[in-house]
Design a protein around this motif. Structure first.
Motif, PDB file in Angstrom:
ATOM      1  N   THR A   1      32.531  39.363  45.233  1.00 20.28           N
ATOM      2  CA  THR A   1      31.791  39.290  43.982  1.00 20.28           C
ATOM      3  C   THR A   1      30.409  39.892  44.192  1.00 20.28           C
ATOM      4  O   THR A   1      30.004  40.175  45.322  1.00 20.28           O
ATOM      5  CB  THR A   1      31.621  37.830  43.517  1.00 20.28           C
ATOM      6  OG1 THR A   1      30.797  37.135  44.471  1.00 20.28           O
ATOM      7  CG2 THR A   1      32.972  37.132  43.397  1.00 20.28           C
ATOM      8  N   ASP A   2      29.670  40.053  43.105  1.00 18.93           N
ATOM      9  CA  ASP A   2      28.305  40.573  43.220  1.00 18.93           C
ATOM     10  C   ASP A   2      27.443  39.671  44.090  1.00 18.93           C
ATOM     11  O   ASP A   2      26.537  40.134  44.791  1.00 18.93           O
ATOM     12  CB  ASP A   2      27.671  40.705  41.838  1.00 18.93           C
ATOM     13  CG  ASP A   2      28.258  41.853  41.027  1.00 18.93           C
ATOM     14  OD1 ASP A   2      29.050  42.632  41.604  1.00 18.93           O
ATOM     15  OD2 ASP A   2      27.945  41.970  39.831  1.00 18.93           O
TER      16      ASP A   2
ATOM     17  N   ALA B   1      40.747  33.500  39.320  1.00 19.01           N
ATOM     18  CA  ALA B   1      40.992  33.409  37.880  1.00 19.01           C
ATOM     19  C   ALA B   1      42.362  32.825  37.578  1.00 19.01           C
ATOM     20  O   ALA B   1      42.516  32.013  36.655  1.00 19.01           O
ATOM     21  CB  ALA B   1      40.857  34.788  37.247  1.00 19.01           C
ATOM     22  N   ASP B   2      43.368  33.196  38.352  1.00 18.69           N
ATOM     23  CA  ASP B   2      44.714  32.690  38.104  1.00 18.69           C
ATOM     24  C   ASP B   2      44.763  31.172  38.268  1.00 18.69           C
ATOM     25  O   ASP B   2      45.445  30.470  37.515  1.00 18.69           O
ATOM     26  CB  ASP B   2      45.715  33.352  39.044  1.00 18.69           C
ATOM     27  CG  ASP B   2      45.988  34.802  38.687  1.00 18.69           C
ATOM     28  OD1 ASP B   2      45.577  35.236  37.596  1.00 18.69           O
ATOM     29  OD2 ASP B   2      46.609  35.514  39.500  1.00 18.69           O
ATOM     30  N   ALA B   3      44.026  30.647  39.248  1.00 18.98           N
ATOM     31  CA  ALA B   3      43.992  29.193  39.448  1.00 18.98           C
ATOM     32  C   ALA B   3      43.277  28.501  38.295  1.00 18.98           C
ATOM     33  O   ALA B   3      43.699  27.433  37.833  1.00 18.98           O
ATOM     34  CB  ALA B   3      43.308  28.866  40.771  1.00 18.98           C
ATOM     35  N   VAL B   4      42.193  29.097  37.813  1.00 19.64           N
ATOM     36  CA  VAL B   4      41.467  28.523  36.682  1.00 19.64           C
ATOM     37  C   VAL B   4      42.358  28.466  35.449  1.00 19.64           C
ATOM     38  O   VAL B   4      42.409  27.447  34.734  1.00 19.64           O
ATOM     39  CB  VAL B   4      40.185  29.329  36.389  1.00 19.64           C
ATOM     40  CG1 VAL B   4      39.542  28.880  35.080  1.00 19.64           C
ATOM     41  CG2 VAL B   4      39.197  29.196  37.545  1.00 19.64           C
ATOM     42  N   VAL B   5      43.076  29.548  35.189  1.00 20.40           N
ATOM     43  CA  VAL B   5      43.925  29.593  34.004  1.00 20.40           C
ATOM     44  C   VAL B   5      45.072  28.590  34.120  1.00 20.40           C
ATOM     45  O   VAL B   5      45.499  28.005  33.125  1.00 20.40           O
ATOM     46  CB  VAL B   5      44.433  31.024  33.758  1.00 20.40           C
ATOM     47  CG1 VAL B   5      45.439  31.069  32.616  1.00 20.40           C
ATOM     48  CG2 VAL B   5      43.250  31.938  33.427  1.00 20.40           C
ATOM     49  N   PHE B   6      45.563  28.345  35.316  1.00 20.78           N
ATOM     50  CA  PHE B   6      46.552  27.292  35.501  1.00 20.78           C
ATOM     51  C   PHE B   6      45.992  25.951  35.046  1.00 20.78           C
ATOM     52  O   PHE B   6      46.630  25.214  34.281  1.00 20.78           O
ATOM     53  CB  PHE B   6      46.988  27.212  36.959  1.00 20.78           C
ATOM     54  CG  PHE B   6      47.731  25.943  37.292  1.00 20.78           C
ATOM     55  CD1 PHE B   6      49.007  25.710  36.795  1.00 20.78           C
ATOM     56  CD2 PHE B   6      47.133  24.963  38.075  1.00 20.78           C
ATOM     57  CE1 PHE B   6      49.681  24.524  37.076  1.00 20.78           C
ATOM     58  CE2 PHE B   6      47.803  23.781  38.365  1.00 20.78           C
ATOM     59  CZ  PHE B   6      49.083  23.554  37.865  1.00 20.78           C
TER      60      PHE B   6
ATOM     61  N   ARG C   1      30.956  39.279  34.687  1.00 23.19           N
ATOM     62  CA  ARG C   1      31.192  39.993  35.942  1.00 23.19           C
ATOM     63  C   ARG C   1      31.981  39.118  36.908  1.00 23.19           C
ATOM     64  O   ARG C   1      32.046  37.902  36.766  1.00 23.19           O
ATOM     65  CB  ARG C   1      29.862  40.389  36.592  1.00 23.19           C
ATOM     66  CG  ARG C   1      29.028  41.355  35.780  1.00 23.19           C
ATOM     67  CD  ARG C   1      27.751  41.745  36.504  1.00 23.19           C
ATOM     68  NE  ARG C   1      26.879  40.590  36.709  1.00 23.19           N
ATOM     69  CZ  ARG C   1      25.738  40.626  37.388  1.00 23.19           C
ATOM     70  NH1 ARG C   1      25.330  41.757  37.938  1.00 23.19           N
ATOM     71  NH2 ARG C   1      24.994  39.544  37.524  1.00 23.19           N
ATOM     72  N   GLY C   2      32.556  39.767  37.907  1.00 24.15           N
ATOM     73  CA  GLY C   2      33.170  39.063  39.020  1.00 24.15           C
ATOM     74  C   GLY C   2      34.242  38.079  38.613  1.00 24.15           C
ATOM     75  O   GLY C   2      35.125  38.372  37.800  1.00 24.15           O
ATOM     76  N   ILE C   3      34.182  36.886  39.203  1.00 27.13           N
ATOM     77  CA  ILE C   3      35.169  35.855  38.931  1.00 27.13           C
ATOM     78  C   ILE C   3      35.182  35.497  37.447  1.00 27.13           C
ATOM     79  O   ILE C   3      36.247  35.351  36.840  1.00 27.13           O
ATOM     80  CB  ILE C   3      34.892  34.612  39.796  1.00 27.13           C
ATOM     81  CG1 ILE C   3      35.180  34.918  41.267  1.00 27.13           C
ATOM     82  CG2 ILE C   3      35.724  33.424  39.329  1.00 27.13           C
ATOM     83  CD1 ILE C   3      34.745  33.830  42.227  1.00 27.13           C
ATOM     84  N   GLY C   4      34.000  35.369  36.844  1.00 29.23           N
ATOM     85  CA  GLY C   4      33.930  35.023  35.429  1.00 29.23           C
ATOM     86  C   GLY C   4      34.625  36.037  34.544  1.00 29.23           C
ATOM     87  O   GLY C   4      35.327  35.672  33.584  1.00 29.23           O
ATOM     88  N   ARG C   5      34.439  37.311  34.843  1.00 26.56           N
ATOM     89  CA  ARG C   5      35.115  38.343  34.050  1.00 26.56           C
ATOM     90  C   ARG C   5      36.622  38.225  34.187  1.00 26.56           C
ATOM     91  O   ARG C   5      37.359  38.318  33.188  1.00 26.56           O
ATOM     92  CB  ARG C   5      34.643  39.731  34.478  1.00 26.56           C
ATOM     93  CG  ARG C   5      35.381  40.850  33.751  1.00 26.56           C
ATOM     94  CD  ARG C   5      34.800  42.216  33.998  1.00 26.56           C
ATOM     95  NE  ARG C   5      35.534  43.222  33.255  1.00 26.56           N
ATOM     96  CZ  ARG C   5      35.070  44.433  32.951  1.00 26.56           C
ATOM     97  NH1 ARG C   5      33.848  44.777  33.345  1.00 26.56           N
ATOM     98  NH2 ARG C   5      35.793  45.284  32.272  1.00 26.56           N
TER      99      ARG C   5
ATOM    100  N   PRO D   1      38.460  38.403  42.754  1.00 27.94           N
ATOM    101  CA  PRO D   1      38.226  37.581  41.568  1.00 27.94           C
ATOM    102  C   PRO D   1      39.502  37.119  40.867  1.00 27.94           C
ATOM    103  O   PRO D   1      39.580  35.979  40.409  1.00 27.94           O
ATOM    104  CB  PRO D   1      37.386  38.502  40.673  1.00 27.94           C
ATOM    105  CG  PRO D   1      36.606  39.333  41.645  1.00 27.94           C
ATOM    106  CD  PRO D   1      37.572  39.607  42.776  1.00 27.94           C
ATOM    107  N   ALA D   2      40.506  37.985  40.826  1.00 27.38           N
ATOM    108  CA  ALA D   2      41.749  37.610  40.148  1.00 27.38           C
ATOM    109  C   ALA D   2      42.449  36.454  40.842  1.00 27.38           C
ATOM    110  O   ALA D   2      43.149  35.659  40.191  1.00 27.38           O
ATOM    111  CB  ALA D   2      42.688  38.816  40.073  1.00 27.38           C
TER     112      ALA D   2
END
Length: 260
Positions: free
Chosen positions: A194-195, A227-232, A19-23, A223-224
């Motif tokens: 987020t939740d 997520a984009d920063a994490v994937v970077f 869920r949320g950021i993790g999803r 959340p996206a």
């Protein structure tokens, strides 16, 4: 869900990935080509929905359950990972799962609330990472998801303390794993939909306006955005960055609001 395929052939674990950021993180990693283990604690339906969304978009994922903070949580998680991808090595670990207790303030915190918060937010990332490192290829990526409460004050003092510990964990781990080319970084979200925040943010237009007024980019996070920063950090583009904390918050509390 689109991506460049920059993580093709790699494996990734996202704790709290249902869920949320993790999803969003799980979906973005899969869009880049990674095989993603979507960890969850209790919400099996949400985890399966995340996996289904990834697969419908052409990605690869599977769900793995482990109740973090419980006895045997790390053993359970890694047994599920082994079942999901066999003997493949691990490339990316995202320690995202977290718990907040809004009652754990300086006047109301209890030993029980303290122990649970630190079990999920500190102990679990520590021992998950300890177990993951022997399975991780040199040049792997570890990303810890912290919080802006490590630098601005909040009544939820125990939660803030646990996230501060995670920031310290990042720096120490980055130093010890540098010889293997493993990078370790922290992404620190600001106020995000987020939740965890839904009771006071998602359903309150007044709260959303208040957050927007103290954010340079004029809105709360999604959340996206995180997520984009994490994937970077998980990508080859971040190969020369380690031991860092990136505030992903739209310019939260930079100063008096500018002209809108």
């Amino acid at each position: 869900m689109t991506g460049s395929g920059g993580l093709e052939g790699r494996t990734a674990v996202v704790t709290g990935g249902s869920r949320g950021i993790g999803r969003s993180i799980a979906e973005r990693l899969a869009a880049e080509g990674a095989l993603v283990a979507v960890h969850y604690g209790n919400d099996e339906a949400a985890a399966r929905a995340t996996v289904a969304t990834i697969e419908e978009a052409g990605g690869q994922a599977f769900a793995v359950r482990a109740l973090l903070g419980a006895d045997g949580d790390v053993d359970t998680l890694f047994a599920g990972l082994r079942a999901g991808w066999g003997d493949r090595p691990l490339d990316i670990l995202v320690n995202n799962a977290a718990f907040i207790d809004y009652g754990a303030t300086i006047d109301k915190a209890t030993p029980e609330s303290y122990e649970r918060l630190f079990a999920v937010n500190v102990r679990a990332p520590l021992f998950i990472t300890q177990r993951a490192l022997p399975l991780m290829r040199d040049g792997g990526r570890i990303v810890n998801v912290s919080s802006g409460v490590t630098w601005f004050a909040t009544p939820e003092i125990v939660y803030a303390m646990s996230k501060g510990a995670l920031n310290v964990f990042t720096r120490s781990l980055a130093n010890s794993q540098g010889s293997r080319g493993i990078t370790v970084n922290t992404v620190s979200p600001g106020i995000t939909d987020t939740d965890m925040n839904m009771n006071w943010l998602r359903d309150s237009a007044d709260a959303q306006r208040s957050v927007a007024a103290m954010t340079a980019l004029g809105r709360h996070g999604r959340p996206a955005d995180v997520a984009d920063a994490v994937v970077f950090f998980a990508s080859d583009d971040a190969r020369w960055i380690t031991g860092q904390t990136l505030e992903v918050n739209g310019g939260l509390l930079l100063g008096p609001p500018g002209e809108r």
